[in-house]
Structures are given as C-alpha cells and as structure tokens.
Scaffold this motif. Structure first.
Motif, PDB file in Angstrom:
ATOM      1  N   LEU A  38       4.893   3.264  -8.116  1.00  0.00           N
ATOM      2  CA  LEU A  38       3.063   3.511  -7.816  1.00  0.00           C
ATOM      3  C   LEU A  38       2.285   2.072  -7.155  1.00  0.00           C
ATOM      4  CD1 LEU A  38       1.127   5.464  -7.744  1.00  0.00           C
ATOM      5  CD2 LEU A  38       0.947   4.390 -10.432  1.00  0.00           C
ATOM      6  N   LEU A  39       3.157   0.986  -8.494  1.00  0.00           N
ATOM      7  CA  LEU A  39       2.916  -0.265  -8.187  1.00  0.00           C
ATOM      8  C   LEU A  39       2.588  -0.720  -6.560  1.00  0.00           C
ATOM      9  CD1 LEU A  39       1.490  -3.265  -9.055  1.00  0.00           C
ATOM     10  CD2 LEU A  39       4.011  -3.689  -9.659  1.00  0.00           C
ATOM     11  N   ALA A  40       4.770  -0.487  -5.620  1.00  0.00           N
ATOM     12  CA  ALA A  40       4.821  -0.658  -4.689  1.00  0.00           C
ATOM     13  C   ALA A  40       4.006  -0.080  -3.516  1.00  0.00           C
ATOM     14  CB  ALA A  40       6.045  -0.174  -4.607  1.00  0.00           C
ATOM     15  N   LEU A  41       3.653   1.517  -4.015  1.00  0.00           N
ATOM     16  CA  LEU A  41       3.080   2.146  -3.093  1.00  0.00           C
ATOM     17  C   LEU A  41       1.521   0.996  -2.983  1.00  0.00           C
ATOM     18  CD1 LEU A  41       1.816   5.752  -3.138  1.00  0.00           C
ATOM     19  CD2 LEU A  41       0.279   4.519  -2.677  1.00  0.00           C
ATOM     20  N   THR A  42       0.419   0.370  -4.289  1.00  0.00           N
ATOM     21  CA  THR A  42      -0.306   0.103  -3.130  1.00  0.00           C
ATOM     22  C   THR A  42       0.658  -1.669  -3.677  1.00  0.00           C
ATOM     23  OG1 THR A  42       0.287  -1.727  -5.759  1.00  0.00           O
ATOM     24  CG2 THR A  42      -1.596   0.540  -5.597  1.00  0.00           C
ATOM     25  N   GLU A  43       0.600  -2.319  -3.114  1.00  0.00           N
ATOM     26  CA  GLU A  43       0.930  -3.838  -3.115  1.00  0.00           C
ATOM     27  C   GLU A  43       1.234  -3.326  -0.914  1.00  0.00           C
ATOM     28  OE1 GLU A  43       4.174  -4.557  -5.798  1.00  0.00           O
ATOM     29  OE2 GLU A  43       3.077  -6.005  -6.623  1.00  0.00           O
ATOM     30  N   ASN A  44       2.537  -2.525  -1.154  1.00  0.00           N
ATOM     31  CA  ASN A  44       3.049  -2.662   0.303  1.00  0.00           C
ATOM     32  C   ASN A  44       2.277  -2.337   1.122  1.00  0.00           C
ATOM     33  OD1 ASN A  44       5.405  -3.404  -1.101  1.00  0.00           O
ATOM     34  ND2 ASN A  44       6.277  -1.495  -0.941  1.00  0.00           N
ATOM     35  N   HIS A  45       1.144  -1.712   1.119  1.00  0.00           N
ATOM     36  CA  HIS A  45       0.021  -0.916   1.712  1.00  0.00           C
ATOM     37  C   HIS A  45      -1.371  -1.045   1.441  1.00  0.00           C
ATOM     38  CE1 HIS A  45       3.180   2.523   3.048  1.00  0.00           C
ATOM     39  NE2 HIS A  45       3.719   2.336   2.308  1.00  0.00           N
ATOM     40  N   GLU A  46      -1.735  -2.105   0.963  1.00  0.00           N
ATOM     41  CA  GLU A  46      -3.151  -2.693   0.940  1.00  0.00           C
ATOM     42  C   GLU A  46      -3.779  -2.361   2.043  1.00  0.00           C
ATOM     43  OE1 GLU A  46      -4.545  -7.310   0.511  1.00  0.00           O
ATOM     44  OE2 GLU A  46      -3.791  -6.326  -1.639  1.00  0.00           O
ATOM     45  N   SER A  47      -3.382  -3.283   3.277  1.00  0.00           N
ATOM     46  CA  SER A  47      -4.053  -3.310   4.555  1.00  0.00           C
ATOM     47  C   SER A  47      -4.534  -1.599   5.320  1.00  0.00           C
ATOM     48  CB  SER A  47      -3.538  -3.898   5.696  1.00  0.00           C
ATOM     49  OG  SER A  47      -2.438  -3.317   6.169  1.00  0.00           O
ATOM     50  N   ASP A  48      -3.517  -0.894   4.139  1.00  0.00           N
ATOM     51  CA  ASP A  48      -3.313   0.844   5.046  1.00  0.00           C
ATOM     52  C   ASP A  48      -4.760   1.109   4.788  1.00  0.00           C
ATOM     53  OD1 ASP A  48      -1.201   0.456   7.056  1.00  0.00           O
ATOM     54  OD2 ASP A  48      -0.572   0.913   5.571  1.00  0.00           O
ATOM     55  N   PHE A  49      -4.698   0.741   3.377  1.00  0.00           N
ATOM     56  CA  PHE A  49      -5.768   0.910   2.520  1.00  0.00           C
ATOM     57  C   PHE A  49      -7.304   0.893   2.735  1.00  0.00           C
ATOM     58  CE2 PHE A  49      -2.268   1.878  -1.486  1.00  0.00           C
ATOM     59  CZ  PHE A  49      -2.841   3.574  -1.368  1.00  0.00           C
ATOM     60  N   ILE A  50      -7.448  -0.672   2.524  1.00  0.00           N
ATOM     61  CA  ILE A  50      -8.391  -1.153   3.481  1.00  0.00           C
ATOM     62  C   ILE A  50      -8.983  -0.683   4.961  1.00  0.00           C
ATOM     63  CG2 ILE A  50      -9.303  -2.829   4.199  1.00  0.00           C
ATOM     64  CD1 ILE A  50      -7.252  -4.524   1.460  1.00  0.00           C
ATOM     65  N   ARG A  51      -7.985  -0.376   5.908  1.00  0.00           N
ATOM     66  CA  ARG A  51      -8.733   0.009   6.638  1.00  0.00           C
ATOM     67  C   ARG A  51      -9.001   1.525   6.593  1.00  0.00           C
ATOM     68  NH1 ARG A  51      -4.106  -3.081   9.015  1.00  0.00           N
ATOM     69  NH2 ARG A  51      -3.104  -0.469   9.025  1.00  0.00           N
ATOM     70  N   ALA A  52      -8.306   2.493   5.934  1.00  0.00           N
ATOM     71  CA  ALA A  52      -8.950   3.530   5.731  1.00  0.00           C
ATOM     72  C   ALA A  52     -10.235   3.976   4.892  1.00  0.00           C
ATOM     73  CB  ALA A  52      -8.042   4.501   5.270  1.00  0.00           C
ATOM     74  N   ILE A  53     -10.390   3.396   4.241  1.00  0.00           N
ATOM     75  CA  ILE A  53     -11.937   3.056   2.932  1.00  0.00           C
ATOM     76  C   ILE A  53     -12.408   2.733   3.816  1.00  0.00           C
ATOM     77  CG2 ILE A  53     -12.760   2.106   1.177  1.00  0.00           C
ATOM     78  CD1 ILE A  53      -9.815   2.307   0.203  1.00  0.00           C
ATOM     79  N   ASP A  54     -12.930   1.747   4.706  1.00  0.00           N
ATOM     80  CA  ASP A  54     -13.451   0.764   5.565  1.00  0.00           C
ATOM     81  C   ASP A  54     -14.135   1.912   6.434  1.00  0.00           C
ATOM     82  OD1 ASP A  54     -15.303  -0.888   6.688  1.00  0.00           O
ATOM     83  OD2 ASP A  54     -13.838  -0.861   8.273  1.00  0.00           O
ATOM     84  N   ALA A  55     -12.981   2.827   7.101  1.00  0.00           N
ATOM     85  CA  ALA A  55     -13.324   3.736   7.921  1.00  0.00           C
ATOM     86  C   ALA A  55     -14.475   5.041   7.255  1.00  0.00           C
ATOM     87  CB  ALA A  55     -12.352   4.628   8.637  1.00  0.00           C
ATOM     88  N   ASP A  56     -13.698   5.251   6.574  1.00  0.00           N
ATOM     89  CA  ASP A  56     -14.018   6.455   5.566  1.00  0.00           C
ATOM     90  C   ASP A  56     -15.993   6.426   5.328  1.00  0.00           C
ATOM     91  OD1 ASP A  56     -12.707   8.280   5.669  1.00  0.00           O
ATOM     92  OD2 ASP A  56     -11.760   7.332   4.158  1.00  0.00           O
ATOM     93  N   PHE A  57     -16.140   5.123   5.152  1.00  0.00           N
ATOM     94  CA  PHE A  57     -17.792   4.954   4.638  1.00  0.00           C
ATOM     95  C   PHE A  57     -18.883   4.226   5.998  1.00  0.00           C
ATOM     96  CE2 PHE A  57     -15.967   4.534  -0.284  1.00  0.00           C
ATOM     97  CZ  PHE A  57     -16.988   4.178  -0.463  1.00  0.00           C
ATOM     98  N   GLY A  58     -18.193   3.419   6.816  1.00  0.00           N
ATOM     99  CA  GLY A  58     -18.547   3.393   7.946  1.00  0.00           C
ATOM    100  C   GLY A  58     -18.382   1.676   8.147  1.00  0.00           C
ATOM    101  N   GLY A  59     -18.026   1.231   6.724  1.00  0.00           N
ATOM    102  CA  GLY A  59     -18.173  -0.126   6.836  1.00  0.00           C
ATOM    103  C   GLY A  59     -17.963  -0.360   5.340  1.00  0.00           C
ATOM    104  N   ARG A  60     -16.839  -1.104   4.651  1.00  0.00           N
ATOM    105  CA  ARG A  60     -16.949  -1.349   2.981  1.00  0.00           C
ATOM    106  C   ARG A  60     -15.757  -2.481   2.941  1.00  0.00           C
ATOM    107  NH1 ARG A  60     -14.012   0.985  -1.226  1.00  0.00           N
ATOM    108  NH2 ARG A  60     -14.484   0.133  -3.220  1.00  0.00           N
TER     109      ARG A  60
END
Length: 473
Positions: A38-60
């Motif tokens: 679970l920790l590796a999942l968050t560390e290895n895909h930080e930029s993916d999470f950031i992009r996805a949430i930014d797109a969902d919010f329309g600016g996060r």
C-alpha cells in the motif's frame, strides 16, 4: 470509469469472505507485506494521483494533495508498521487478587471483511486511511470511492488491482445504486465518511445486518477567538484551515465567534491573511476549485440568502478577477452578521464561505456552540488558560486544536472521530487497528484454584469465601 455491477459486488464480497475463512488471522509478515504494498502504491504513483484529482476538481492544488492526502496516508502506514508487532501481541490485563493464580489476556483478532465508503473531498486520505488500518488488523477490504471523482476512482481501481489480489483489497466503482447495494452487504464492519444525512441512511442499511459502523461525518465546527488571543496570528491560522481545499474539508472552521465589537477587525485581519496566501485565485494553482457546478451553485445560493437577510458580504478577491459560470472556483468570502435562521448558519458550508459572529462574554460563546449539534472539530485561540479549559470542559466535539487549525487530525497517537451527529467511532493509529479488530478477553484458569469453593452445595464455606472477597475487592 468502469462501473461495478451488483452481481460483481456480491461476487467480490463472497470471494473475500472465503479468503478470510481460509486465513482468519494472518501473521505479522503477511500484514506487513500488505502495508508495504500500500505504501509503495502511494509512493510510486504520486504524480498519477495528483493529475487525476486535479482533473476531477477542475483545479486542485498539487501541494494540498501531497500534504493533506499522500503525506497523511504514508505517515499512517509507517506508524502502523512501527507498532504492529505490539498491537497484534496478546495484551496483558490486570487480574484481581481473588482470581489468581489465573491470569487475563486480551486477544485482538481480525473481524473479517470490511467495507469502506469514501467521499470526494480527500479521495486518497479518506479511502486509504481506513484501508490501511483494516489491513493492519488482518481484514479483507472492499472499497467504494466517490463517483464525483471518476478519474481518481478509476486510477485507484487500476493500481489496487495491480498490487493486491481481489480477495485482499478491492475497489468497486459506481453511482448511488452501487453505493446503496454496497452498504446493504453483511460486512463485518462498515466504515463511512460523508455527510450526516447520508450517514443516517448508511447506519440504517447496516442495522438490517447488525453490521457495526464507524461514521465519520461533519457538522458546523466553530472557531472561538478569546478576548486574550493574538488576532493577527489567529486569523492567519483560520485563513489556512478554512480555505485549504477551498473549504471542502470536514474539519474546516465553519464559523468564527469573536468578542463583541471585533467583527470588523477580525475580518480585516482575515482579508489580509487570505490575500497573502492567495494573491490571485482563478489561475492560481494553489487555490482549489469547487468539486462540481452543483456544489458551486449551492454556495452561491446560501451566500445570496445570507445577503438578503441583512448580512454583510466581504469577498476577498485581491486581483479583482471576474468569477462566472466559466470557472468552478469560488472566491474566499467573509459573511458578517448572518441571521441564525439562514442556511449558512444551519447547514455545514463545505466551501470558502466563513461567517463571523460576535459574542458577548464567554458564557454566550459556549452556549452558542452547545445550542447546535455536536461538531466534528472545535478551535480555540487565546492565552487565557482558564478560558481555554472552560471551553474544553463545557463543550463536546470530535476533536480540538488549540491556537491553530486542523492539526489534531494528523496525530497518529490520538484517535480521530466525531460525536453524535458528527459521527461515531474513531480511527488513526492504534484506534484504527482496534476499530477493525475484535478485542477478545481470555481468562486462563490455573490448575490449582479456589473457584470450586463457590460451587453448590452452598453453605458456610461459600459464605466465608464471599465475605473474604468483599474485603479484598
């Protein structure tokens, strides 16, 4: 986003039940491996999470995702790993003198299959935070993220599927119908984060199966400026705590209570503090948008109702930008003198609107807090120890931060949870582990013991032994 069908949901649930039956108390190394993945999942895909949430919010804000979501989850995983060996060990419990040489132990066992329903406002933290606690406790986990963050939910499904077997940790996606079917499953524990209104529905669905629930809800969290406080410092803390994630935070200050005559001064300090944080708004990547047009329209409606009721609206828009339907961003707004009957003062705001209310004496401030439903958080600012302790002792809330905002949530050595309408149950750190465990008391009887002296036929020996116990207990 691929939507899960009710049949898929039931199949995944039954698969996890079978897996738990085959391994109902996984050893330490298995649990540690799950936490590491679970920790590796968050560390290895930080930029993916950031992009996805930014797109969902329309600016996060990427920085808000990193500090308020990924950092919190990673800290939780590391804390659990550091303490898990102790947590899963049988706990020594005191034994009364009259039961010795027998002894007590408390065994912590996994519950089984845990269901987690997470919201949209902090999609990583509020999904993986409970999940890490459930996995540490040895459970199987089904996770239902919000349909309002479809890109994040799809990404989470993809990453979890790549890192975990479906009968360990699994994501199911879908709308309200899937959510309703999810909460009606006979989980061994159901964890829900969201509104009080929906929380009531979740509790009712779980009750049909006698499923225990943890409800992390919300409410109107007050911030109290004591007469002894440093207004500028307090305003800086409030500006950060309120407008982080554009106010879409369950523990954000929902209204500010200030001594009578200070509303304008506090508003001026808040305006200056907000301007320092957000010199521009619409194109500023640090200032987050509202999750949807519907939510933005709700904020507009409750603001205008307050204005129509005589409140003074102070919009903080340092660059004089034009806000229209073309943006989901909503300017930080202070509201002075809103009537108690308005939606602004009756409903949880969940956005960048901040009412400022004057109070005449500490008794009145405490009474105002206690007249409402018990909040998830309370904030107090000041130097007076006597006034601080009165507020702590005479109000009830889920948690408190003194002379700052939000930070009680990040304390892994403290429980986090609501009270009454703001929730039930708690998690974080050991409290999360215990929430998802059955704490089973075990009494180990010694071969030589005196309990048979209490067996029938009753007589003088029984009476003498009972008198003796009364003296030593």
């Amino acid at each position: 986003m691929q939507v899960s069908s009710p049949s898929f949901l039931e199949e995944r649930f039954e698969a996890q039940r079978r897996a738990f039956a085959a391994e109902s108390n996984p050893p330490l190394h298995v649990r540690m491996d799950r936490l590491n993945r679970l920790l590796a999942l968050t560390e290895n895909h930080e930029s993916d999470f950031i992009r996805a949430i930014d797109a969902d919010f329309g600016g996060r804000s990427a920085h808000e995702t990193r500090i308020a979501e990924l950092f919190v989850v990673r800290a939780g995983v590391r804390h659990a790993r550091n303490h898990l060996k102790h947590w899963i060990s049988p706990q020594r419990v005191a034994t009364g003198l009259h039961f010795r040489p027998g002894y007590n132990r408390l065994l912590r066992q996994p519950l089984g299959v845990v269901g987690i329903v997470s919201p949209w406002n902090y999609p990583i933290q509020l999904s993986l935070g409970p999940a890490l606690a459930a996995l540490a406790a040895g459970n199987r986990v089904l996770l239902k993220p919000s349909e309002l963050t479809p890109r994040f939910s799809e990404l989470l499904d993809h990453l979890v599927s790549a890192s975990f077997a479906p009968d360990e940790l699994s994501v199911v996606n879908g709308g309200v119908d899937v959510g309703q079917a999810f909460t009606h499953l006979p989980f061994d524990h159901l964890f829900f984060t969201g509104s009080t209104r929906v929380g009531r529905q979740v509790a009712q669905a779980a009750a049909a199966n006698l499923t225990p629930v943890t409800l992390e809800l919300g409410g109107k969290s007050p911030a109290i400026f004591d007469a002894s406080c440093d207004i500028a410092a307090a305003a800086a803390s409030i500006a950060y705590g309120k407008f982080l994630n554009a106010g879409q935070t369950c523990i954000a200050p929902d209204y500010v209570l200030v001594p009578v005559g200070l509303a304008d001064s506090v508003a001026d300090q808040l305006k200056a503090a907000i301007t320092r944080l957000y010199p521009t708004l619409i194109s500023n990547p640090d200032y987050t948008a509202i999750i949807s047009t519907r939510h933005r329209n709700r904020l507009l409606a409750i603001r205008e109702e307050a204005r129509d009721g005589g409140a003074r609206i102070v919009e903080v828009n340092p660059a004089g930008e034009r806000f229209d339907e073309g943006t989901r961003k909503f300017p930080p707004t202070l509201v002075i003198g809103a009537a108690a009957s308005t939606r602004l003062m009756r409903e949880e705001i969940f956005g960048p609107l901040l009412p400022i209310i004057e109070y005449d004496g500490l008794d009145k401030a405490i009474a105002m807090v206690n007249q409402g439903e018990r909040p998830l958080a309370l904030y107090w600012f000041g130097r007076s120890v006597a006034n601080r302790d009165r507020v702590l002792n005479e109000t009830v809330s889920g948690g408190v931060t003194i002379n700052d905002c939000l930070w009680h949530l990040a304390q892994e050595a403290q429980p986090f949870g609501g009270v009454g309408p703001s929730g039930m149950g708690a998690y974080h750190g050991e409290w999360g582990f215990r929430t998802f465990s059955k704490e089973k008391p075990v009494f180990y009887q010694a071969r030589l013991n005196g309990t048979r002296l209490f067996h029938p036929p009753y007589g003088k020996t029984f009476d003498l032994m009972l008198q003796l116990i009364k003296r030593i207990t």
